[in-house]
Design a protein around this motif. Structure first.
Motif, PDB file in Angstrom:
ATOM      1  N   THR A  93       0.835  -1.198   0.000  1.00 59.65           N
ATOM      2  CA  THR A  93       0.000   0.000   0.000  1.00 59.65           C
ATOM      3  C   THR A  93       0.870   1.248   0.000  1.00 59.65           C
ATOM      4  OG1 THR A  93      -1.737  -1.165   1.234  1.00 59.65           O
ATOM      5  CG2 THR A  93      -1.845   1.245   1.194  1.00 59.65           C
ATOM      6  N   TYR A  94       0.524   2.155  -0.897  1.00 61.48           N
ATOM      7  CA  TYR A  94       1.187   3.462  -0.992  1.00 61.48           C
ATOM      8  C   TYR A  94       0.204   4.503  -0.469  1.00 61.48           C
ATOM      9  CZ  TYR A  94       4.120   0.779  -4.164  1.00 61.48           C
ATOM     10  OH  TYR A  94       4.940  -0.199  -4.708  1.00 61.48           O
ATOM     11  N   THR A  95       0.649   5.352   0.455  1.00 61.04           N
ATOM     12  CA  THR A  95      -0.257   6.306   1.077  1.00 61.04           C
ATOM     13  C   THR A  95       0.356   7.697   1.136  1.00 61.04           C
ATOM     14  OG1 THR A  95       0.573   5.743   3.292  1.00 61.04           O
ATOM     15  CG2 THR A  95      -1.373   4.567   2.516  1.00 61.04           C
ATOM     16  N   ASP A  96      -0.529   8.676   1.128  1.00 69.32           N
ATOM     17  CA  ASP A  96      -0.151  10.068   1.362  1.00 69.32           C
ATOM     18  C   ASP A  96      -1.393  10.805   1.833  1.00 69.32           C
ATOM     19  OD1 ASP A  96       1.783  12.390   1.045  1.00 69.32           O
ATOM     20  OD2 ASP A  96       0.106  13.064  -0.194  1.00 69.32           O
ATOM     21  N   LYS A  97      -1.331  11.297   3.070  1.00 67.88           N
ATOM     22  CA  LYS A  97      -2.464  12.013   3.663  1.00 67.88           C
ATOM     23  C   LYS A  97      -3.716  11.141   3.630  1.00 67.88           C
ATOM     24  CE  LYS A  97      -0.537  16.516   2.404  1.00 67.88           C
ATOM     25  NZ  LYS A  97       0.608  15.996   1.635  1.00 67.88           N
ATOM     26  N   LEU A  98      -4.719  11.500   2.803  1.00 70.99           N
ATOM     27  CA  LEU A  98      -6.009  10.808   2.844  1.00 70.99           C
ATOM     28  C   LEU A  98      -6.191   9.785   1.725  1.00 70.99           C
ATOM     29  CD1 LEU A  98      -8.312  13.874   3.651  1.00 70.99           C
ATOM     30  CD2 LEU A  98      -7.084  12.377   5.236  1.00 70.99           C
ATOM     31  N   ASN A  99      -5.208   9.627   0.860  1.00 68.77           N
ATOM     32  CA  ASN A  99      -5.346   8.727  -0.283  1.00 68.77           C
ATOM     33  C   ASN A  99      -4.447   7.502  -0.149  1.00 68.77           C
ATOM     34  OD1 ASN A  99      -7.159  10.336  -2.055  1.00 68.77           O
ATOM     35  ND2 ASN A  99      -5.472  11.807  -1.939  1.00 68.77           N
ATOM     36  N   SER A 100      -4.852   6.433  -0.821  1.00 67.47           N
ATOM     37  CA  SER A 100      -4.029   5.224  -0.806  1.00 67.47           C
ATOM     38  C   SER A 100      -4.184   4.455  -2.107  1.00 67.47           C
ATOM     39  CB  SER A 100      -4.405   4.313   0.377  1.00 67.47           C
ATOM     40  OG  SER A 100      -5.699   3.777   0.198  1.00 67.47           O
ATOM     41  N   ILE A 101      -3.129   3.730  -2.436  1.00 71.25           N
ATOM     42  CA  ILE A 101      -3.120   2.817  -3.583  1.00 71.25           C
ATOM     43  C   ILE A 101      -2.609   1.479  -3.076  1.00 71.25           C
ATOM     44  CG2 ILE A 101      -2.118   2.323  -5.838  1.00 71.25           C
ATOM     45  CD1 ILE A 101      -1.708   5.358  -6.174  1.00 71.25           C
ATOM     46  N   LEU A 174      -9.300  -5.209 -11.467  1.00 77.78           N
ATOM     47  CA  LEU A 174      -8.848  -6.595 -11.393  1.00 77.78           C
ATOM     48  C   LEU A 174      -8.247  -7.004 -12.729  1.00 77.78           C
ATOM     49  CD1 LEU A 174     -11.912  -8.134  -9.504  1.00 77.78           C
ATOM     50  CD2 LEU A 174      -9.691  -7.511  -8.521  1.00 77.78           C
ATOM     51  N   PHE A 175      -6.936  -7.222 -12.732  1.00 79.50           N
ATOM     52  CA  PHE A 175      -6.228  -7.698 -13.915  1.00 79.50           C
ATOM     53  C   PHE A 175      -5.951  -9.194 -13.733  1.00 79.50           C
ATOM     54  CE2 PHE A 175      -5.205  -3.217 -13.482  1.00 79.50           C
ATOM     55  CZ  PHE A 175      -5.233  -2.718 -14.770  1.00 79.50           C
ATOM     56  N   TRP A 176      -5.988  -9.963 -14.825  1.00 76.92           N
ATOM     57  CA  TRP A 176      -5.725 -11.407 -14.726  1.00 76.92           C
ATOM     58  C   TRP A 176      -4.912 -11.855 -15.935  1.00 76.92           C
ATOM     59  CZ3 TRP A 176      -6.465 -15.846 -17.527  1.00 76.92           C
ATOM     60  CH2 TRP A 176      -6.352 -17.062 -16.849  1.00 76.92           C
ATOM     61  N   GLN A 177      -3.937 -12.726 -15.646  1.00 79.85           N
ATOM     62  CA  GLN A 177      -3.135 -13.311 -16.728  1.00 79.85           C
ATOM     63  C   GLN A 177      -2.429 -14.557 -16.225  1.00 79.85           C
ATOM     64  OE1 GLN A 177      -0.633 -11.027 -19.761  1.00 79.85           O
ATOM     65  NE2 GLN A 177       0.995 -11.799 -18.428  1.00 79.85           N
ATOM     66  N   GLY A 178      -2.556 -15.644 -16.969  1.00 81.06           N
ATOM     67  CA  GLY A 178      -1.838 -16.878 -16.660  1.00 81.06           C
ATOM     68  C   GLY A 178      -1.998 -17.377 -15.242  1.00 81.06           C
ATOM     69  N   GLY A 179      -3.209 -17.315 -14.727  1.00 80.23           N
ATOM     70  CA  GLY A 179      -3.465 -17.829 -13.378  1.00 80.23           C
ATOM     71  C   GLY A 179      -3.103 -16.856 -12.264  1.00 80.23           C
ATOM     72  N   GLN A 180      -2.751 -15.625 -12.594  1.00 84.47           N
ATOM     73  CA  GLN A 180      -2.423 -14.614 -11.584  1.00 84.47           C
ATOM     74  C   GLN A 180      -3.393 -13.433 -11.706  1.00 84.47           C
ATOM     75  OE1 GLN A 180       0.030 -14.836  -9.121  1.00 84.47           O
ATOM     76  NE2 GLN A 180       0.144 -16.954  -9.856  1.00 84.47           N
ATOM     77  N   ARG A 181      -3.957 -13.062 -10.579  1.00 85.77           N
ATOM     78  CA  ARG A 181      -4.867 -11.910 -10.542  1.00 85.77           C
ATOM     79  C   ARG A 181      -4.215 -10.805  -9.719  1.00 85.77           C
ATOM     80  NH1 ARG A 181     -10.150 -12.531  -7.114  1.00 85.77           N
ATOM     81  NH2 ARG A 181      -8.664 -11.935  -5.476  1.00 85.77           N
ATOM     82  N   VAL A 182      -4.266  -9.590 -10.226  1.00 85.66           N
ATOM     83  CA  VAL A 182      -3.768  -8.423  -9.493  1.00 85.66           C
ATOM     84  C   VAL A 182      -4.941  -7.486  -9.233  1.00 85.66           C
ATOM     85  CG1 VAL A 182      -2.283  -6.390  -9.569  1.00 85.66           C
ATOM     86  CG2 VAL A 182      -1.447  -8.571 -10.451  1.00 85.66           C
ATOM     87  N   ALA A 183      -5.128  -7.168  -7.963  1.00 83.62           N
ATOM     88  CA  ALA A 183      -6.167  -6.210  -7.572  1.00 83.62           C
ATOM     89  C   ALA A 183      -5.488  -4.870  -7.287  1.00 83.62           C
ATOM     90  CB  ALA A 183      -6.916  -6.710  -6.337  1.00 83.62           C
ATOM     91  N   LEU A 184      -5.820  -3.875  -8.096  1.00 86.10           N
ATOM     92  CA  LEU A 184      -5.298  -2.523  -7.924  1.00 86.10           C
ATOM     93  C   LEU A 184      -6.409  -1.679  -7.314  1.00 86.10           C
ATOM     94  CD1 LEU A 184      -3.163  -0.285  -8.463  1.00 86.10           C
ATOM     95  CD2 LEU A 184      -4.148  -0.065 -10.759  1.00 86.10           C
ATOM     96  N   THR A 185      -6.237  -1.274  -6.055  1.00 80.44           N
ATOM     97  CA  THR A 185      -7.284  -0.565  -5.318  1.00 80.44           C
ATOM     98  C   THR A 185      -6.879   0.889  -5.092  1.00 80.44           C
ATOM     99  OG1 THR A 185      -7.911  -2.619  -4.192  1.00 80.44           O
ATOM    100  CG2 THR A 185      -8.686  -0.551  -3.233  1.00 80.44           C
ATOM    101  N   LEU A 186      -7.747   1.809  -5.488  1.00 79.86           N
ATOM    102  CA  LEU A 186      -7.524   3.248  -5.349  1.00 79.86           C
ATOM    103  C   LEU A 186      -8.580   3.804  -4.406  1.00 79.86           C
ATOM    104  CD1 LEU A 186      -7.248   3.885  -9.190  1.00 79.86           C
ATOM    105  CD2 LEU A 186      -5.400   3.260  -7.637  1.00 79.86           C
ATOM    106  N   GLU A 187      -8.153   4.498  -3.361  1.00 79.50           N
ATOM    107  CA  GLU A 187      -9.108   4.953  -2.342  1.00 79.50           C
ATOM    108  C   GLU A 187      -8.792   6.364  -1.878  1.00 79.50           C
ATOM    109  OE1 GLU A 187     -10.872   3.572   2.052  1.00 79.50           O
ATOM    110  OE2 GLU A 187      -9.796   2.154   0.758  1.00 79.50           O
ATOM    111  N   GLY A 188      -9.860   7.147  -1.692  1.00 85.68           N
ATOM    112  CA  GLY A 188      -9.714   8.512  -1.198  1.00 85.68           C
ATOM    113  C   GLY A 188     -11.068   9.078  -0.815  1.00 85.68           C
ATOM    114  N   PRO A 189     -11.107  10.268  -0.244  1.00 87.44           N
ATOM    115  CA  PRO A 189     -12.376  10.876   0.188  1.00 87.44           C
ATOM    116  C   PRO A 189     -13.372  11.010  -0.956  1.00 87.44           C
ATOM    117  CG  PRO A 189     -10.507  12.114   1.058  1.00 87.44           C
ATOM    118  CD  PRO A 189      -9.950  11.142   0.075  1.00 87.44           C
TER     119      PRO A 189
END
Length: 210
Positions: A93-101, A174-189
């Motif tokens: 998780t990458y964060t700064d103040k009120l946002n996160s990735i 949600l990205f998927w390739q060759g049996g691997q799923r990556v969840a990219l979550t973006l969150e903020g106010p």
């Protein structure tokens, strides 16, 4: 009979009189100028206070993004430069103040679909958050690939000082390739406008082929 003629009073010369008159005029002029300066209202206008409200959570327009590679080497994604990062239970998780990735890679045999996400994954996610409400579930196509995009709102984590929470808007790619799923979550106010920064991040995702 001798008549005495009274002595004429001494009178300054014409040149001296002119000098004195000029001095008086200059003195009166200075006094008049000082009086006007003291009484006249100021002509300067103070700069108006800015009426632009800065919305908490807005990512600056001049934010720089830098690419990072996952620990597995399977993909890269760009994140805002200078944000702090931490990895807990496989989630970075990458964060700064009120946002996160947040980025999470997991082994999943089949690619996610709108139905599988709406019926299985999303209810599980909502159950793990406070005051969560489902948004949309749909397919998407980004520069780095296609997948499933879901949105929801939920309370943020409690403030470490005040203990207060705020409503957050959450997007998951949600990205998927060759049996691997990556969840990219973006969150903020929910009040922040981060459409453009979030698009930069989601469009930057790329499988490396490893």
């Amino acid at each position: 009979m001798v008549t005495s003629i009274p002595a004429r009073p001494h009178r300054p010369s014409l040149t001296l009189r002119r000098i004195r008159v000029a001095a008086v005029i200059v003195t009166l002029g200075i006094a008049s100028a000082v009086g006007l300066t003291g009484c006249a209202p100021s002509t300067s206008t103070p700069a108006p206070a800015s009426t632009e409200a800065l919305v908490a959570g807005d990512i600056p327009d001049d934010q720089v993004f830098v690419p990072v590679t996952s620990a597995s080497g399977a993909f890269t994604v760009s994140v805002p430069e200078g944000w702090s990062s931490a990895t807990v239970n496989g989630v970075t998780t990458y964060t700064d103040k009120l946002n996160s990735i947040s980025v999470e890679q997991t082994a999943v045999a089949t690619a996610p679909t709108v139905d599988s996400v709406a019926n299985d994954l999303l209810p599980h996610v909502l159950a793990s958050r406070s005051n969560a409400a489902a948004g949309d579930v749909a397919t998407f196509t980004a520069k780095g690939g296609s997948g499933i995009h879901l949105t929801y709102t939920a309370d943020s984590a409690k403030d470490a000082v005040t203990g207060a929470t705020r409503p957050d808007a959450v997007e998951v790619y949600l990205f998927w390739q060759g049996g691997q799923r990556v969840a990219l979550t973006l969150e903020g106010p929910t009040t922040a406008d981060n459409v453009d920064p979030w698009k930069i991040v989601s469009d930057s995702f790329t499988w490396t082929g490893k």
